[in-house]
Scaffold this motif. Structure first.
Motif, short mmCIF file in Angstrom:
data_model
loop_
_atom_site.label_atom_id
_atom_site.label_comp_id
_atom_site.label_asym_id
_atom_site.label_seq_id
_atom_site.Cartn_x
_atom_site.Cartn_y
_atom_site.Cartn_z
N PRO A 193 153.99 52.56 -40.47
CA PRO A 193 152.67 53.18 -40.26
C PRO A 193 152.20 54.05 -41.43
CG PRO A 193 153.96 53.30 -38.25
CD PRO A 193 154.88 52.76 -39.30
N TRP A 196 151.19 51.86 -44.31
CA TRP A 196 149.92 51.18 -44.05
C TRP A 196 148.73 52.10 -44.32
CZ3 TRP A 196 147.02 47.26 -44.04
CH2 TRP A 196 145.76 47.30 -43.42
N LEU A 197 148.83 53.33 -43.90
CA LEU A 197 147.73 54.27 -44.11
C LEU A 197 147.45 54.45 -45.60
CD1 LEU A 197 148.47 57.00 -41.41
CD2 LEU A 197 146.70 55.24 -41.37
N LYS A 198 148.51 54.45 -46.41
CA LYS A 198 148.33 54.59 -47.85
C LYS A 198 147.61 53.38 -48.44
CE LYS A 198 152.40 57.54 -48.55
NZ LYS A 198 153.74 57.63 -49.18
N LYS A 200 145.86 51.10 -46.88
CA LYS A 200 144.56 50.86 -46.26
C LYS A 200 143.44 51.53 -47.06
CE LYS A 200 141.96 51.77 -42.01
NZ LYS A 200 141.99 52.42 -40.67
#
Length: 216
Positions: A193, A196-198, A200
């Motif tokens: 998670p 992914w945030l990075k 995204k």
């Protein structure tokens, strides 16, 4: 026993004598019926929407089940790739329709997963813990696609565990030319998670990508 019957008879007769028509109950039921009618009307609108409000074409399976992201010019100009993210976190990686390889005459003619230090098509992930999954960086080579004129490296785009590659492409590279966003996907990666945030933040949404590539 006769006394019990007498009491019952007296009770019934007194009830009949004192019964007065009550309109309050009927008045209370009318708003309920109106609410029921409103609910049925809303349900009808959902089940049978106005045809004038329907899209010209129904949404595809990708549009219905995934959120589309794009990595334009990833590592090199013209190397456009997509990342389709499912609600469970899985990311499907592939070539965007604007990838430079599709502009070569004849399109893509071969796919080779033997890149880097290992053959990606030999990865066999098992169990819920995804045993044997390899962990790659976003810039790690996933495969090489070839045209009659050149070859191009396709990269992971997302940091995470490589769960699967589409080894059908080895024998059927033409799937990339005809259906790159579906049967012609390259691989599936599961990022953490936080990772992914990075990544995204560096990707474009569908509408942004369309504007960038003048596809609107």
């Amino acid at each position: 026993m006769s006394e019990l019957h007498n009491i019952i008879d007296q009770t019934n007769s007194s009830t009949q004598e004192t019964t007065v028509p009550d309109n309050s109950e009927q008045q209370q039921q009318e708003p309920v019926r109106e609410n029921e009618d409103d609910g049925e009307h809303e349900l009808h609108k959902l089940l049978l929407p106005d045809v004038h409000h329907l899209p010209f074409t129904p949404p595809s399976a990708v549009e219905s089940n995934f959120v589309s992201y794009f990595a334009p010019d990833f590592m090199k100009p013209g190397h456009d790739q997509y990342v389709y993210r499912h609600a469970n976190g899985l990311c499907v990686i592939g070539l965007a329709s604007t990838h430079v390889a599709f502009k070569d005459k004849g399109g893509i003619t071969a796919v080779d997963f033997n890149v880097g230090k290992s053959d990606r098509s030999g990865i066999k992930v098992t169990g819920k813990r995804k045993k044997n999954a390899q962990h790659f960086e976003s810039n790690t080579a996933l495969c090489k696609v070839c045209t009659s004129d050149a070859s191009y490296i396709v990269r992971c785009c997302v940091k995470g565990s490589l769960l699967e590659v589409n080894d059908r492409l080895v024998k059927q590279p033409e799937l990339l030319n005809s259906s790159a966003e579906r049967e012609g996907y390259i691989g599936i990666i599961m990022p953490k998670p936080a990772d992914w945030l990075k990544v995204k933040a560096s990707l474009l949404g569908l509408e942004e990508y369309k504007k960038l590539r003048s596809l609107c």
